[in-house]
Enzyme design. Structure first.
Site, PDB file in Angstrom:
ATOM      1  N   SER A 140       0.891  -1.286   0.040  1.00 21.99           N
ATOM      2  CA  SER A 140      -0.030  -0.187   0.004  1.00 21.99           C
ATOM      3  C   SER A 140       0.877   1.250  -0.056  1.00 21.99           C
ATOM      4  CB  SER A 140      -1.089   0.021   1.004  1.00 21.99           C
ATOM      5  OG  SER A 140      -0.141  -0.175   2.493  1.00 21.99           O
ATOM      6  N   ASN A 177      -2.356  -2.793  13.161  1.00 17.66           N
ATOM      7  CA  ASN A 177      -3.779  -2.509  13.217  1.00 17.66           C
ATOM      8  C   ASN A 177      -4.161  -1.307  13.785  1.00 17.66           C
ATOM      9  OD1 ASN A 177      -3.480  -4.600  11.696  1.00 17.66           O
ATOM     10  ND2 ASN A 177      -4.507  -5.965  13.441  1.00 17.66           N
ATOM     11  N   LYS A 191     -17.031  31.236 -28.149  1.00 20.62           N
ATOM     12  CA  LYS A 191     -17.681  30.455 -27.051  1.00 20.62           C
ATOM     13  C   LYS A 191     -16.869  30.913 -25.470  1.00 20.62           C
ATOM     14  CE  LYS A 191     -19.186  26.842 -26.941  1.00 20.62           C
ATOM     15  NZ  LYS A 191     -20.689  26.038 -26.952  1.00 20.62           N
ATOM     16  N   GLU A 203     -19.148  22.735 -14.853  1.00 18.92           N
ATOM     17  CA  GLU A 203     -19.241  21.333 -15.582  1.00 18.92           C
ATOM     18  C   GLU A 203     -18.685  20.311 -14.598  1.00 18.92           C
ATOM     19  OE1 GLU A 203     -20.173  21.415 -20.022  1.00 18.92           O
ATOM     20  OE2 GLU A 203     -18.788  23.050 -19.391  1.00 18.92           O
ATOM     21  N   TYR A 230      -9.444  -6.649  12.580  1.00 12.92           N
ATOM     22  CA  TYR A 230      -8.827  -6.051  11.225  1.00 12.92           C
ATOM     23  C   TYR A 230      -9.002  -7.126  10.267  1.00 12.92           C
ATOM     24  CZ  TYR A 230      -5.643  -4.501   8.071  1.00 12.92           C
ATOM     25  OH  TYR A 230      -5.048  -3.908   6.916  1.00 12.92           O
ATOM     26  N   GLN A 264      -7.433  -2.137   3.872  1.00 13.14           N
ATOM     27  CA  GLN A 264      -6.429  -1.393   2.993  1.00 13.14           C
ATOM     28  C   GLN A 264      -7.191  -0.670   1.928  1.00 13.14           C
ATOM     29  OE1 GLN A 264      -2.382  -2.616   3.003  1.00 13.14           O
ATOM     30  NE2 GLN A 264      -2.607  -3.162   0.759  1.00 13.14           N
TER      31      GLN A 264
HETATM   32  N1  ARG Z   1      -1.240  -1.316   5.035  1.00 13.85           N
HETATM   33  C1  ARG Z   1      -2.381  -1.947   6.088  1.00 13.85           C
HETATM   34  C2  ARG Z   1      -3.454  -1.067   5.777  1.00 13.85           C
HETATM   35  O1  ARG Z   1      -3.567  -0.293   5.012  1.00 13.85           O
HETATM   36  C3  ARG Z   1      -1.770  -1.451   7.546  1.00 13.85           C
HETATM   37  C4  ARG Z   1      -2.351  -2.474   8.320  1.00 13.85           C
HETATM   38  C5  ARG Z   1      -1.796  -3.916   8.196  1.00 13.85           C
HETATM   39  N2  ARG Z   1      -2.033  -4.714   9.307  1.00 13.85           N
HETATM   40  C6  ARG Z   1      -1.773  -6.088   9.250  1.00 13.85           C
HETATM   41  N3  ARG Z   1      -2.325  -6.850  10.042  1.00 13.85           N
HETATM   42  N4  ARG Z   1      -1.497  -6.567   8.079  1.00 13.85           N
HETATM   43  O2  ARG Z   1      -4.610  -1.679   6.379  1.00 13.85           O
END
Ligand code: ARG
Length: 463
Positions: free
Chosen positions: A28, A115, A288, A295, A322, A327
């Site tokens: 990410s 997390n 124009k 828009e 989580y 993500q």
């Molecule tokens: N890059 C992860 C996110 O955006 C961070 C958390 C990752 N946690 C895990 N247990 N893999 O959510």
């Protein structure tokens, strides 16, 4: 990437590094680097608390603090080498900290998980956006009030079904948007107050056995209190959804206004002239002047609604706590925030620069039998007719005027009397648009005096 790199963060459990595709779907860092400042702020608060509670040595916490500050300046200067192998912003920062300060870096993650870390970072980021959102709304509201005040008594047609309905004032129309954006402002403030609880210290999902102090980290990061349930704290994305929902409703308001500006700036209406600074030309048609900004604002709502729908779908079936699905929250929110802020700023600029064409507004206000309701009301008030009968008589008079190709005030008294002989010359007083708007003195009505009262009320609200 070597296998050694892959194991940097989770040690001996893994014998091999990830497949390239695994790395691509998992990483990410390409987008969550936008939360670098928030990540470092969270880590600084956490490290200070770890030292205060005696969980890590003060000297280690000090080394961590200095290292984090160095990293922040590297990132701000564009000197930081983000690595996809290190997956996300959290691990990129921690790995660099290890390069910089060595062993103490490994102590930062005590009593913490990615997390609660990501939930904290993202909340801080969204909170900043809510603040920017509030500022953008205040600027736009101020601009609209300026327009309303300047044209509190300028008449224009009010529409229903985009058909001329009754005359209204320009100020009244502008103030209608002030009410809408005012509600948006209220929603933003509510959302900010509700979301301002710290997830930090929830750890992976269950809290931690270390004697942390969550009040201290919450306070350091400007939160009102720690979130009360660790399972909820790491898996809650309501704050992002509320932001998107505030953004969606505001974008809808912006889009409605943008639509009016597109119509009003056309050669057929000429109610407003947009400034050159907020218009574009055509590469082929020299005459124009296009309302492109309006828009685009009208269109932006699509991606903002889309972001809200997308994140709702991501979240809807997730079991606690989580899951990596979460993500997928960030890119939607980033894109929506960028486009919302741009749309707000562009609308603010357009409103500040635009000129309402008072004469065109007035000419349009008087056409289309816009005072027919005033005529019907007169028949009720002066002749004591039931409203339904008055409506019928007025309808006949409108039909007569339409046939004669004129407006209601152009009919003669004799013509009027042929429909109802009780009508007197006084009726002409109510057929003028100025008179029509001035008479609508009910609270919230279009009379200039009412508009000025609302302008005053908003000025007091804004302080
Ligand atoms: N890059 C992860 C996110 O955006 C961070 C958390 C990752 N946690 C895990 N247990 N893999 O959510």
């Amino acid at each position: 990437m070597s296998d050694k790199d892959a194991n940097k963060m989770w040690g001996g459990r893994f014998a091999a590094g990830p497949d390239a595709i695994m790395e691509a779907i998992n990483a990410s860092i390409g987008f969550d680097k936008r939360m670098a400042a928030q990540d470092i702020a969270g880590s600084r608060a956490h490290a200070a608390m770890l030292a205060d509670t005696g969980i890590v040595e003060r000297s280690d916490a000090e080394a961590i603090r200095e290292g984090l500050l160095t990293i922040l300046s590297e990132i701000e200067a564009g000197d930081f080498a983000f690595s996809t192998a290190l997956e996300d912003i959290h691990m990129n920062v921690e790995a660099r900290l290890k390069d910089l300060i060595g062993e103490p870096a490994g102590r930062l993650h005590t009593a913490r998980s990615r997390n609660d870390q990501v939930a904290t970072d993202f909340k801080l980021w969204v909170r900043d956006q809510l603040d920017a959102f509030e500022a953008g709304l205040l600027a736009l509201i101020t601009a609209l009030i300026g327009q309303a005040e300047a044209g509190a008594d300028w008449v224009m047609p009010g529409f229903t079904h985009l058909q001329t309905a009754q005359p209204v004032t320009w100020g009244h129309h502008m103030m209608a948007y002030v009410e809408m954006f005012g509600r948006d402002l209220g929603r933003v403030r509510d959302a900010r107050a509700r979301m301002n609880e710290s997830p930090l210290g929830a750890a992976a999902l269950a809290g931690t056995s270390f004697p942390i102090d969550r009040d201290v980290t919450a306070q350091a990061l400007g939160f009102d209190r720690p979130a009360a349930n660790s399972l909820d704290a790491v898996s809650d994305r309501d704050f992002a959804l509320e932001f998107l929902s505030c953004a969606s409703i505001c974008a809808m308001h912006l889009s409605r206004f943008a639509e009016e500006l597109v119509i009003w700036s056309s050669a057929q209406f000429r109610f407003v002239t947009l400034s050159d600074r907020f218009s574009t030309g055509s590469s082929i048609m020299p005459q124009k002047k296009n309302p492109d900004a309006a828009e685009l604002i009208r269109a932006k709502v699509g991606r903002i609604f889309g972001a809200q729908t997308a994140l709702m779908m991501v979240m809807k079936g997730l079991p606690l706590a989580y899951s990596k699905d979460m993500q997928e929250d960030k890119e939607q929110v980033f894109d929506a925030a960028d486009n919302l802020m741009l749309a707000l700023a562009a609308m603010d600029g357009m409103v500040r620069d635009m000129t309402a064409n008072r004469d065109c507004l007035a000419a349009a206000a008087g056409s289309g039998f816009s005072t027919a309701t005033d005529l019907a009301d007169w028949l009720v008030r002066v002749l004591g007719l039931p409203f339904r009968d008055a409506h019928h008589i007025t309808g006949s008079l409108v039909g007569m005027a339409e046939k004669a190709g004129c407006d209601l005030p152009d009919l003669t008294l004799a013509q009027m009397k042929s429909v109802h002989d009780g009508i007197t010359g006084d009726v002409f007083d109510v057929l003028g648009v100025e008179n029509s708007v001035n008479s609508r003195m009910s609270y919230g009505g279009t009379a200039p005096e009412q508009v000025r009262r609302q302008v005053q009320r908003w000025k007091e609200i804004l302080g």
